[in-house]
Design an enzyme around this catalytic site. Structure first.
Site, PDB file in Angstrom:
ATOM      1  N   GLU A   1      -5.843   3.385  -5.797  1.00 52.31           N
ATOM      2  CA  GLU A   1      -7.736   3.448  -4.923  1.00 52.31           C
ATOM      3  C   GLU A   1      -8.356   5.087  -5.493  1.00 52.31           C
ATOM      4  O   GLU A   1      -7.924   6.626  -5.283  1.00 52.31           O
ATOM      5  CB  GLU A   1      -7.535   3.750  -3.506  1.00 52.31           C
ATOM      6  CG  GLU A   1      -8.707   4.175  -2.556  1.00 52.31           C
ATOM      7  CD  GLU A   1      -9.282   4.951  -1.052  1.00 52.31           C
ATOM      8  OE1 GLU A   1      -9.872   4.369  -0.795  1.00 52.31           O
ATOM      9  OE2 GLU A   1      -7.862   5.655  -1.403  1.00 52.31           O
TER      10      GLU A   1
ATOM     11  N   ASP B   1      -3.354   4.506  -2.430  1.00 48.74           N
ATOM     12  CA  ASP B   1      -3.799   5.343  -1.741  1.00 48.74           C
ATOM     13  C   ASP B   1      -4.362   6.721  -1.772  1.00 48.74           C
ATOM     14  O   ASP B   1      -3.633   7.372  -2.240  1.00 48.74           O
ATOM     15  CB  ASP B   1      -3.641   5.502  -0.188  1.00 48.74           C
ATOM     16  CG  ASP B   1      -4.519   5.875   0.511  1.00 48.74           C
ATOM     17  OD1 ASP B   1      -5.186   5.300   1.153  1.00 48.74           O
ATOM     18  OD2 ASP B   1      -4.132   7.028   1.319  1.00 48.74           O
TER      19      ASP B   1
ATOM     20  N   HIS C   1     -11.244  -2.394   3.295  1.00 52.10           N
ATOM     21  CA  HIS C   1     -11.195  -2.242   4.758  1.00 52.10           C
ATOM     22  C   HIS C   1     -11.844  -1.196   5.510  1.00 52.10           C
ATOM     23  O   HIS C   1     -11.979  -0.515   6.598  1.00 52.10           O
ATOM     24  CB  HIS C   1     -10.041  -1.912   4.559  1.00 52.10           C
ATOM     25  CG  HIS C   1      -9.393  -0.700   4.689  1.00 52.10           C
ATOM     26  ND1 HIS C   1      -8.502  -0.867   3.776  1.00 52.10           N
ATOM     27  CD2 HIS C   1      -8.916  -0.153   4.978  1.00 52.10           C
ATOM     28  CE1 HIS C   1      -8.787  -0.199   3.006  1.00 52.10           C
ATOM     29  NE2 HIS C   1      -7.635   0.834   3.599  1.00 52.10           N
ATOM     30  N   ASP C   2     -12.531  -0.811   3.808  1.00 52.21           N
ATOM     31  CA  ASP C   2     -13.308   1.266   4.773  1.00 52.21           C
ATOM     32  C   ASP C   2     -14.475   0.416   4.744  1.00 52.21           C
ATOM     33  O   ASP C   2     -15.566   2.333   5.068  1.00 52.21           O
ATOM     34  CB  ASP C   2     -13.226   1.982   3.444  1.00 52.21           C
ATOM     35  CG  ASP C   2     -11.449   2.284   3.950  1.00 52.21           C
ATOM     36  OD1 ASP C   2     -10.988   2.574   4.804  1.00 52.21           O
ATOM     37  OD2 ASP C   2     -10.877   2.441   2.259  1.00 52.21           O
TER      38      ASP C   2
ATOM     39  N   ASP D   1       0.989  -1.487   0.008  1.00 58.90           N
ATOM     40  CA  ASP D   1       0.058  -0.124   0.000  1.00 58.90           C
ATOM     41  C   ASP D   1       0.393   1.420   0.224  1.00 58.90           C
ATOM     42  O   ASP D   1       1.813   1.584   1.023  1.00 58.90           O
ATOM     43  CB  ASP D   1      -0.593   0.489   1.471  1.00 58.90           C
ATOM     44  CG  ASP D   1      -2.370   0.492   0.695  1.00 58.90           C
ATOM     45  OD1 ASP D   1      -2.341   1.545   0.670  1.00 58.90           O
ATOM     46  OD2 ASP D   1      -3.023  -0.226   1.687  1.00 58.90           O
TER      47      ASP D   1
HETATM   48  C1  GLC Z   1      -7.681   5.352   2.169  1.00 56.00           C
HETATM   49  C2  GLC Z   1      -7.765   3.850   3.040  1.00 56.00           C
HETATM   50  C3  GLC Z   1      -8.671   4.040   4.124  1.00 56.00           C
HETATM   51  C4  GLC Z   1      -7.147   5.557   5.097  1.00 56.00           C
HETATM   52  C5  GLC Z   1      -7.259   6.852   3.866  1.00 56.00           C
HETATM   53  C6  GLC Z   1      -6.392   7.784   4.099  1.00 56.00           C
HETATM   54  O1  GLC Z   1      -9.165   5.460   1.735  1.00 56.00           O
HETATM   55  O2  GLC Z   1      -8.158   2.935   2.079  1.00 56.00           O
HETATM   56  O3  GLC Z   1      -8.158   3.161   5.318  1.00 56.00           O
HETATM   57  O4  GLC Z   1      -7.959   5.533   5.980  1.00 56.00           O
HETATM   58  O5  GLC Z   1      -6.852   6.556   2.718  1.00 56.00           O
HETATM   59  O6  GLC Z   1      -5.416   7.403   4.340  1.00 56.00           O
END
Ligand code: GLC
Length: 568
Positions: free
Chosen positions: A297, A216, A358-359, A113
């Protein structure tokens, strides 16, 4: 591992198009030392479960690891204080090297990540940056004077966790920008030294043998240089490509009704054109290490915007398309998402699909209305693994792990703790992996950092492994069968052009040598249909319905409620 050895291992640079990815949230996968937190040695111990080269294992081809780098864990690792080490809670660099080696031995690729929109406020770069206005690293982050006599924040931006995006730093009398928590200051991507430093980070891990990165919030790197205030949400304009009103929109409206000023169209802090430049630079580095892949993402509800991050095949290899997370459980909703993506994606670009991460609340819990989650999860498994594109499976999804409803005192996610009871945050989807029906589901012999989810006696690996009709067995069968079917690996996608029964979604996957038909019944009723697709033998390869005779040849079928079938 040397670059050459890695090349040999990878055999073909586009392995990721045929791969099934699995996301591991390291904190919750397997604890080897009893501290209640998962770790790298724990993961290594369970790699045979993921792929031991036989259909007894799940059969995945690559793992995306959520972050395990040194971090104060305000956002559970998404606040990184050192990009080139392993947090001692999770292990050491030696453990990491062993992890890569053990994964590669099993033909599993390793994806890290890359969290570089922001660092932790404990990163030495930020500590320097905040130490004085003329520190050489001051400009590595985004610092601005306040506005007006009342020293208001520089603009109206809100962070993505529903709070202010600016925090005032008394020591130097300026605000700094943070798109997430105040402990996660945003890097300044217009500063060439920042870019160079991150390029070194990327090379550091590629040299250690990793096969790719998940980026990310890659759509957030560059912001409007004038830092203009965002317009209100309802002025985001009409856009026919966008999904109609989603659950996410609803959340925004509710928050606004509660008096939280989050209802803004993030025009000036997301999807800035300069971000594409940053990604092109990344891609040049990735390309120097053959076989490296990347996935962004990219949260955006306009598929054309998401698709732009492929560039001219010179930016990201894949982008997550998050629409399934906002779908209602019906055939049209899912069909429209896929068709939109198929329509907007540039020709060479490759889709990537996921149901959970995970979100967000796990799919099985999102779709559990009327306690139908288990049946629906089977249908969605067949759907995910027969689409054109790379599927990403979130750990535990294959055994039907569900989100528990945690009381406030058990919540760990700062977002949930802040907005409880309106929003309980993301802990529900991050509970320990359920290995068996023993104490703490076999995840740890200590006290787990989060409690295990509900019904571990049936939702666990050991039990489901023995049962040929379990969800795990269905996932295994789908994944191993998929590897042998060229039409699924590289074939085209087409929604059938004949009339299908109500609340059903049928599509064809076709390669030069093979044609397959996928039948999905989203309704809670039986559905009759005649197979009107020419050129099919009509042989049932896989059904989600345990009572269906696989291998049987048919020309018509009565689909059971929520049944999915793959037909040759
Ligand atoms: C992304 C991650 C999330 C995190 C955010 C800030 O959306 O998936 O878990 O809190 O970025 O890094």
């Amino acid at each position: 591992m040397s670059k050459k050895a890695k090349e040999q291992l990878l055999q073909g640079e586009d392995w990721w198009k045929k791969a099934v990815f699995y996301q591991i949230y390291p904190r919750s996968f397997m604890d080897s030392n009893g501290d209640g937190i998962g770790d790298l040695p724990g993961i290594i111990d369970q790699l045979d479960y993921l792929n031991d080269g036989t259909p007894d294992s799940l059969g995945i081809d690559a793992i995306w690891f959520s972050p395990f780098f040194p971090s104060p864990q305000h956002d559970f690792g998404y606040d990184i204080a050192d990009y080139c080490d392993i947090d001692p809670r999770f292990g050491t660099l030696e453990d990491f090297d062993r992890l890569v080696e053990e994964c590669h031995k099993r033909g599993i690729r390793v994806m890290l990540d890359l969290v570089v929109n922001h660092t932790s406020d404990q990163h030495p770069w930020f500590k320097e940056s905040r130490s004085s206005r003329d520190n050489p690293k001051r400009d590595w982050y985004i610092w601005r004077d306040g506005r007006g006599p009342n020293n208001k924040p520089p603009n109206n931006w809100r962070n993505h966790f529903f709070g202010p995006a600016w925090t005032f730093d008394e020591a130097t009398g300026q605000y700094y920008l943070h798109s997430f928590l105040k402990e996660q200051p945003d890097l300044n991507w217009y500063n060439p030294e920042v870019r160079k430093a991150i390029h070194e980070v990327i090379r550091f891990w590629l040299d250690r043998g990793v096969d790719g990165f998940r980026l990310d919030v890659a759509h957030a790197y560059c912001k409007d240089q004038q830092l203009r205030s965002n317009p209100p949400f309802f002025r985001r304009g009409k856009n026919p490509n966008r999904m109609a009103f989603t659950d996410q929109d609803l959340t925004y409206v509710i928050f606004n009704l509660l008096g939280l000023p989050d209802l803004q169209h993030k025009k000036y802090n997301l999807h800035h054109p300069e971000t594409h430049q940053v990604l092109k630079e990344f891609r040049r580095i990735f390309d120097a290490y053959p076989g490296t892949t990347s996935i962004g993402e990219i949260a955006g509800d306009d598929p054309a915007v998401v698709a732009s991050y492929y560039g001219n095949n010179d930016e990201l290899h894949m982008n997550f398309y998050f629409d399934f997370v906002y779908c209602r459980f019906n055939a049209d909703s899912f069909r429209r998402c896929v068709e939109r993506w198929e329509h907007f994606l540039p020709k060479e670009a490759w889709p990537a699909y996921t149901l959970s991460n995970h979100d967000v609340t796990r799919a099985i819990s999102r779709f559990d209305q009327g306690h139908r989650g288990d049946e629906r999860a089977r249908l969605l498994a067949l759907f995910l693994l027969t689409l054109r594109g790379t599927p990403f499976i979130y750990y535990g999804e294959e055994i039907g792990m569900k989100d528990p409803r945690l009381p406030k005192h058990m919540l760990k996610d700062p977002v949930g703790r802040k907005w409880y009871p309106f929003y309980r945050g993301r802990d529900g989807a991050r509970t320990p992996m359920q290995w068996n029906s023993g104490p703490h589901a076999g995840f740890t012999w200590g006290e787990p950092w989060l409690p295990v989810g509900p019904e571990i006696e049936k939702r666990n690996v050991a039990t489901q492994r023995q049962d040929p009709n379990s969800l795990l067995s269905l996932y295994r069968k789908l994944i191993w069968t998929r590897k042998k079917l060229p039409a699924l690996l590289e074939g085209s996608y087409r929604t059938v052009n004949w009339e299908v029964p109500p609340d059903c979604y049928f599509y064809v996957r076709e390669s030069r040598e093979q044609k397959l038909l996928v039948l999905l019944n989203f309704s809670d009723d039986q559905r009759y249909c005649e197979l009107q697709e020419p050129g099919l033998a009509g042989e049932i390869l896989i059904s989600t319905n345990p009572r269906r005779r696989e291998g049987e040849k048919i020309s018509s079928i009565i689909l059971a409620p929520y049944e999915g079938c793959l037909i040759k």
